[in-house]
Motif scaffolding. Structure first.
Motif, PDB file in Angstrom:
ATOM      1  N   CYS A 229      82.043  30.537  42.908  1.00 18.86           N
ATOM      2  CA  CYS A 229      82.681  30.500  41.586  1.00 18.86           C
ATOM      3  C   CYS A 229      81.815  31.222  40.552  1.00 18.86           C
ATOM      4  O   CYS A 229      80.686  31.636  40.831  1.00 18.86           O
ATOM      5  CB  CYS A 229      82.948  29.066  41.167  1.00 18.86           C
ATOM      6  N   ASP A 230      82.356  31.368  39.336  1.00 24.48           N
ATOM      7  CA  ASP A 230      81.613  32.035  38.260  1.00 24.48           C
ATOM      8  C   ASP A 230      80.859  31.028  37.392  1.00 24.48           C
ATOM      9  O   ASP A 230      79.835  31.352  36.812  1.00 24.48           O
ATOM     10  CB  ASP A 230      82.580  32.813  37.350  1.00 24.48           C
TER      11      ASP A 230
ATOM     12  N   LYS B  61      74.506  29.254  38.901  1.00 26.80           N
ATOM     13  CA  LYS B  61      75.763  29.516  38.177  1.00 26.80           C
ATOM     14  C   LYS B  61      75.594  29.104  36.723  1.00 26.80           C
ATOM     15  O   LYS B  61      74.761  28.250  36.407  1.00 26.80           O
ATOM     16  CB  LYS B  61      76.917  28.689  38.782  1.00 26.80           C
TER      17      LYS B  61
ATOM     18  N   TYR C 239      85.596  33.296  32.239  1.00 28.52           N
ATOM     19  CA  TYR C 239      85.372  33.386  33.693  1.00 28.52           C
ATOM     20  C   TYR C 239      86.710  33.386  34.438  1.00 28.52           C
ATOM     21  O   TYR C 239      87.690  32.821  33.964  1.00 28.52           O
ATOM     22  CB  TYR C 239      84.559  32.177  34.178  1.00 28.52           C
TER      23      TYR C 239
ATOM     24  N   ASN D  71      86.997  32.214  37.710  1.00 22.20           N
ATOM     25  CA  ASN D  71      86.991  31.291  38.822  1.00 22.20           C
ATOM     26  C   ASN D  71      86.005  30.162  38.512  1.00 22.20           C
ATOM     27  O   ASN D  71      84.792  30.393  38.514  1.00 22.20           O
ATOM     28  CB  ASN D  71      86.492  32.170  39.992  1.00 22.20           C
TER      29      ASN D  71
END
Ligand SMILES: C[S@@+](CC[C@H](N)C(=O)[O-])C[C@H]1O[C@@H](n2cnc3c(N)ncnc32)[C@H](O)[C@@H]1O
Length: 225
Positions: free
Chosen positions: A29-30, A63, A93, A95
């Motif tokens: 994920c971001d 992250k 973002y 995701n």
């Protein structure tokens, strides 16, 4: 590209008990949205944040972390505020993961938020995914080596709120060929057959005759929130 929201269950507090799917989702994920009970968005008292930090260290990734103030007062405005943070994050973002302790199916904020998202942003709701996890009680059971249910015993999960509550009922261990007529439906019954196998089927109702031993029925209580 469609924006994606993952509701990720982290398991019961020991990072070794996170699922591979949850781990992969976090890695890909971001940004990770982490609930905190502190109004100043500090993570000083947050077990969830501690877990995320340890998971990142152990598995070598970093992250962006976004604090989500979660006062646990069961107020619509607080859930809306959390959904607003999700929506704002998705402007930056593509995701994102919103994380929760244990399993999201058990007394988690996740479904209050998804209900609002379903109403306000159906596209995002359809692009969201819930990743299940190990519950606190599965972990507790394993630690003391005592089954929660075995043989001919059931299990009850009761919130200690001081009044009678309606309950979801889970039916397991059916006999092949069994007629389910006698199973009284109190809420919304689903039939789950061979979950995880290639021939898995989910029926949004009570299947009349059981065909597979690996069948479970969940009678989801109505008005559970
Ligand atoms: C809001 S519920 C969340 C449950 C969580 N989703 C799960 O799957 O276990 C919080 C309650 O779960 C139980 N709980 C969660 N984590 C626990 C832990 N590590 N040790 C003991 N109880 C825990 C406690 O009863 C606590 O009040």
């Amino acid at each position: 590209m469609a924006k994606k929201l993952y509701m990720v269950s982290l398991g019961p507090g020991n990072i070794e008990l996170i699922t591979l799917k949850a781990l992969r989702t976090l890695k890909n994920c971001d940004a990770i949205l982490v609930p905190t009970k502190s109004a100043n968005n500090s993570f000083d008292r947050s077990l969830t944040y501690k877990m995320i930090t340890s998971i990142q260290e152990e598995f070598g990734f970093t992250k962006d972390i976004i604090a989500v103030y979660t006062p646990m007062k069961f107020k619509q405005k607080d859930w809306q505020n959390q959904v607003d943070i999700i929506n704002n994050s998705l402007e930056k973002y593509d995701n994102i993961c919103f994380v929760t302790l244990g399993d999201s199916a058990i007394y988690s904020t996740v479904y209050y938020l998804l209900d609002i998202i379903k109403e306000q942003n159906e596209i995002l709701y359809n692009n969201s995914e819930v990743i299940p996890g190990i519950t606190s009680f599965s972990n507790a059971s394993a630690i003391v080596k005592k089954p929660i249910c075995i043989g001919d015993v059931g299990v009850k999960i009761v919130p200690l709120v001081g009044y009678d509550v309606p309950s979801t009922t889970i039916y397991m261990r059916p006999k092949i060929g069994m007629d389910t007529e006698a199973l009284k439906e109190n809420g919304e019954m689903f039939t789950f057959e061979n979950l995880g196998l290639s021939n898995s089927t989910i029926y949004p109702n009570k299947k009349k005759i059981v065909e597979k031993y690996m069948t479970l029925f969940i009678d989801f209580v109505k008005g559970a929130k």
